[in-house]
Enzyme design. Structure first.
Site, PDB file in Angstrom:
ATOM      1  N   GLY A  25      51.117  80.695  76.917  1.00  0.00           N
ATOM      2  CA  GLY A  25      52.227  80.449  78.073  1.00  0.00           C
ATOM      3  C   GLY A  25      52.292  79.011  77.980  1.00  0.00           C
ATOM      4  N   GLY A  26      52.787  78.594  79.011  1.00  0.00           N
ATOM      5  CA  GLY A  26      53.290  77.065  79.089  1.00  0.00           C
ATOM      6  C   GLY A  26      52.079  76.263  79.283  1.00  0.00           C
ATOM      7  N   MET A  27      51.072  76.727  79.888  1.00  0.00           N
ATOM      8  CA  MET A  27      49.933  75.825  80.071  1.00  0.00           C
ATOM      9  C   MET A  27      48.636  76.124  79.074  1.00  0.00           C
ATOM     10  SD  MET A  27      49.070  76.922  84.096  1.00  0.00           S
ATOM     11  CE  MET A  27      47.660  76.244  84.250  1.00  0.00           C
ATOM     12  N   GLY A  28      48.682  77.210  78.228  1.00  0.00           N
ATOM     13  CA  GLY A  28      47.621  77.405  77.117  1.00  0.00           C
ATOM     14  C   GLY A  28      47.854  79.005  76.722  1.00  0.00           C
ATOM     15  N   VAL A  30      46.374  82.985  76.733  1.00  0.00           N
ATOM     16  CA  VAL A  30      45.813  83.941  77.553  1.00  0.00           C
ATOM     17  C   VAL A  30      44.871  84.852  76.928  1.00  0.00           C
ATOM     18  CG1 VAL A  30      46.182  85.665  79.440  1.00  0.00           C
ATOM     19  CG2 VAL A  30      47.452  83.703  79.169  1.00  0.00           C
ATOM     20  N   LYS A  45      42.581  82.644  81.192  1.00  0.00           N
ATOM     21  CA  LYS A  45      43.866  81.301  81.050  1.00  0.00           C
ATOM     22  C   LYS A  45      43.194  80.378  80.363  1.00  0.00           C
ATOM     23  CE  LYS A  45      48.248  79.895  81.181  1.00  0.00           C
ATOM     24  NZ  LYS A  45      49.315  80.403  80.832  1.00  0.00           N
ATOM     25  N   ASP A 137      57.206  79.815  94.073  1.00  0.00           N
ATOM     26  CA  ASP A 137      57.904  80.233  92.729  1.00  0.00           C
ATOM     27  C   ASP A 137      58.193  81.388  92.561  1.00  0.00           C
ATOM     28  OD1 ASP A 137      59.077  79.595  90.412  1.00  0.00           O
ATOM     29  OD2 ASP A 137      57.400  79.598  89.092  1.00  0.00           O
TER      30      ASP A 137
END
Length: 815
Positions: A25-28, A30, A45, A137
């Site tokens: 994902g965008g943050m790292g 999974v 995550k 969001d």
């Protein structure tokens, strides 16, 4: 550029063992992890260094995570923990398997399902907003439809509390690499890239960078709802990010076209430019409930109007006594009774397939009072017949609703009218047929109440009339059908009395009659459905008689017919429900004959059907229970195959347990208590395989307590007895391993006693448990004799053959 976290497969982070990579994902990354401490699967995550939170942000995140976890809301994805490691931080999340709302809409869904999904989204908002938490969001890619149909709103843990310090600017809150984007990568969710990170679902105040309130979530929900209903984007977005942000800040949306007025009005309120003009989540939930209840209200209004006509017509009869007026009153009464016949006859046929028989409650009660006031001696034969027919239809509705005592009262009044009509003209075959049907309904209700001998007398009366009419009209399909039903009814009565051989003989005769009918009219769905029902009843008795191969053959033919009937009318929920029931019987028979792979496939088909039904109406408790029991059956079949599927088994059991606990909290039916006991029993066995003896003991004790409670209420419930025997024997074996011989022997003795006193003592799984208990009691000769009887009946459940083949040093039995 993506900076990957070092490969973590096979490592342990805290108490989380990482077993698979789900995606990026965008943050790292999974990962799929197993919480070794709580024995559950989780999503882990990994948050890259460049996205690690500051101390203050992390503290706020943990505060909100704890707040939302305390809610434990079924429609909110839970955050379990936040782990800090030198290389990176980790977010421990509830693992959700299914698809995003985006993907679900692409696959297509009915407006009714969309409405139910929308309602669950709002339930999540209600729960969060009560804690002052704003999502920030909300969009289709952040809404998940789990495999069991439950809606889960994601990313609540990374939302900010209302009026929090340091509000994020819109560029940050919607950046694809920010902390407010998807927690789960599209590869895990099975979704495409979607529109994550765009202002497509932003409120105007969020696009302007203002401090957000809960009203912002309601605006976003309005846009999500518009997209769900129209299946089109709610905004016309420009080509650049600046144009996107301008459009969102101005509150520009596309008009809704060709949608029901109520939904269009709700979306308009939700997307009001001023936050104060929008409804709250609670008000939105009430609005959706009103929309969903509208069809029922319209039906009740129509029924009330019909009943007014009925009672006005009936009142005239008793008010006027001159000849002309009396004839007019009789005409009105006939018209009224025809209206009632529609209300309780034709209308249920339309409402039952969509699970909305509840709208008939008021009509049924008042119509019963109307007929109860009629005097049989004052009515003609035709009037008596119409009254009898209407009452049987009313009673049948009550049966479908599970209101047995009320049904019995209606059927007894129906029989009174039918007997009076037949007495007026014994030569009328149609009146004799109606009388036989009234005998059936009374007998069936008595059988359901446990009055087997009284039921047999009514079924015998039904059969005698049917046989007489069939002999009088040889080859007549109508009377031949009644003859089949007559044999089947007698079989049910004998089965209730424990006379299984006579029951099997009656069911075989019914099958033969149904085969002849189907052969003459292959396209007649009623004949095929009757044949399937007779085969199922025969299969059940064959199982009780120990003929597991014969039972499986009968169930296989039953399922083949039910599949054809369900495929012919895919929207008919009654056909789908009946197919699911038949699949449950077949899956059990396949396990009992040692074919675990086919049992797993059969149980998966059953679960798919029950999941679709449960998703249609979350208020239908029977459909919710059906899905939970199907999950339990599939978990059992997977467990029998060995430990390789334990991950899926754990997920299925967790889902089943959650549903059944919720249902039993609402309605403590003995059968539901028994189902819950069975889930705890399977949870105990899973914990034993995983070496968690404390957890196994806890679940095992709970299974025994619930099964004992269910059996105390319904002493003839063989399924509750089986759960009690198996769970007790499991606990006894555990006690023996712990060198608590006295406790183990005492528990095993109770199992042996129960196995001898169960009314239907031919359940092979009870016999299997009793044989294990006899071993604990050091009575090997009795155990071997019981095992020999089960083997002679071709009982080949893998757990049984594996255990006894090893214990007797015989070669492994073949299915």
């Amino acid at each position: 550029m993506v900076h990957a976290v070092p490969n973590l497969l096979g490592t342990t982070i805290g108490h989380i063992r990482i077993v698979d990579l789900l995606g990026q994902g965008g943050m790292g990354e999974v990962y799929l992890g197993v919480d070794e401490r709580l024995q559950r699967r989780v999503a882990l995550k990994a948050i890259r260094n460049e996205h690690r939170l500051s101390a203050g942000s992390r503290e706020r995140l943990l505060l909100e995570a704890r707040s939302l976890s305390a809610l434990d809301h079924p429609n909110i994805c839970r955050i379990y923990d936040y782990l800090e490691e030198p290389s990176c931080d980790f977010l421990v999340l509830e693992l959700i398997e299914g698809m995003t709302l985006t993907r679900a809409l692409q696959q297509g869904m009915s407006r009714a399902r969309k409405a139910r999904i929308a309602r669950q989204i709002v339930l999540a908002l209600v729960a969060a907003h009560r804690r002052g938490i704003v999502h920030r969001d909300l969009k289709p890619d952040n809404i998940m439809i789990a495999r069991d149909g439950t809606v889960k709103v994601l990313d609540f843990g990374l939302a900010r509390p209302q009026n929090a310090e340091e509000p994020l600017p819109p560029e940050a809150s919607n950046d694809a690499e920010s902390a407010d984007t998807l927690l789960f990568p599209s590869s895990q969710l099975g979704a495409g890239t979607g529109v994550a990170g765009t202002p497509l679902f932003m409120s105007p105040e969020q696009a302007r960078g203002a401090v957000l309130t809960t009203a912002s979530d309601l605006y976003s929900f309005g846009l999500v709802l518009q997209m769900m209903l129209t299946e089109q984007p709610p905004r016309a977005m420009g080509d650049t990010r600046r144009e996107w942000m301008r459009s969102a800040a101005a509150g520009e949306t596309l008009p809704m076209k060709d949608q029901p007025r109520a939904w269009t009005a709700l979306v308009a309120r939700l997307t009001s430019f001023a936050p104060a003009d929008r409804p709250t989540a609670v008000e939105t939930l009430a609005a959706i409930d009103r929309i969903l209840a509208a069809p029922g209200r319209r039906a009740r209004i129509a029924i009330a109007a019909l009943l007014i006509a009925i009672f006005l017509g009936g009142a005239v009869k008793y008010a006027l006594d001159i000849t002309a007026a009396r004839r007019a009153a009789e005409r009105r009464r006939i018209q009224a009774e025809k209206l009632v016949a529609f209300v309780v006859g034709d209308l249920p046929q339309r409402l039952a397939p969509v699970g909305r028989l509840d709208v008939l409650d008021g009509a049924a009660t008042e119509a019963l009072e109307y007929f109860a006031a009629l005097q049989a001696e004052e009515l003609t034969g035709d009037e008596l017949q119409r009254a009898a027919l209407a009452l049987t239809q009313l009673g049948d509705v009550r049966i479908q609703q599970g209101k047995l005592p009320e049904a019995v009262a209606m059927f007894r009044q129906s029989l009174r009218f039918a007997q009076a009509a037949a007495a007026q003209d014994p030569a009328r075959d149609d009146w004799q047929l109606a009388l036989s049907n009234s005998h059936f309904y009374v007998g069936d209700a008595l059988r359901r109440q446990g009055h087997a001998h009284a039921a047999l007398a009514q079924f015998r009366a039904y059969y005698d009339i049917s046989a007489r009419l069939a002999a009088k009209h040889p080859g007549d399909a109508k009377y031949e059908t009644e003859l089949s039903y007559g044999h089947s009814n007698l079989g049910s009565a004998y089965e209730s009395l424990g006379d299984l051989s006579r029951a099997a003989a009656e069911y075989r005769t019914a099958v033969d009659v149904d085969r002849r009918r189907s052969a003459r009219e292959p396209a007649n769905e009623q004949h095929r459905g009757d044949l399937a029902t007779s085969l199922n009843k025969l299969g059940v008795v064959q199982q009780l008689l120990g003929d597991h191969t014969g039972a499986r053959t009968a169930f296989e033919e039953d399922v083949a017919i039910r599949r054809q009937l369900a495929a012919a009318k895919p929207d008919d929920t009654r056909r789908a429900s009946r197919l699911a029931i038949s699949l449950a019987y077949l899956g059990s028979a396949q396990l009992n004959t040692g074919d675990s792979d086919k049992a797993v496939a059969t149980d998966r088909e059953e679960l798919a059907i029950t999941t679709r039904l449960a998703a249609r109406d979350e208020e239908n408790l029977d459909w919710q229970r059906g899905r939970a029991v199907a999950q339990l059956r599939l978990a059992d079949a997977l467990s029998v195959r060995g430990p390789t599927d334990d991950g899926e088994v754990a997920s299925l059991l967790d889902a089943s347990l959650a549903t059944l606990e919720r249902l039993t909290a609402k309605d403590s039916r003995p059968t539901w208590q028994r189902d819950l006991a069975a889930v705890h029993q399977q949870q105990a066995r899973l914990a034993t395989r995983r070496g968690n003896r404390e957890r196994a003991a806890t679940h095992g004790a709970r299974a025994v307590a619930l099964a004992e409670k269910a059996l105390a209420t319904q002493t003839t419930d063989v399924h509750a007895a089986r759960v009690l025997c198996e769970a007790s024997t499991d606990l006894a074996e555990s006690e023996l391993r712990d060198r608590r011989e006295a406790a183990a022997r005492e528990r095993a003795a109770r199992v042996v006693t129960l196995a001898r006193t169960v009314p239907y003592d031919r359940d092979p799984r009870i016999g299997e448990a009793a044989a294990r208990a006899l071993v604990i009691l050091e009575r090997p000769a009795e155990a071997e004799a019981l095992v020999a009887r089960l083997s002679a009946a071709n009982y080949r459940r893998p757990t049984f053959t594996a255990r006894w083949d090893r214990s007797t040093n015989k070669p492994e039995a073949q299915p």
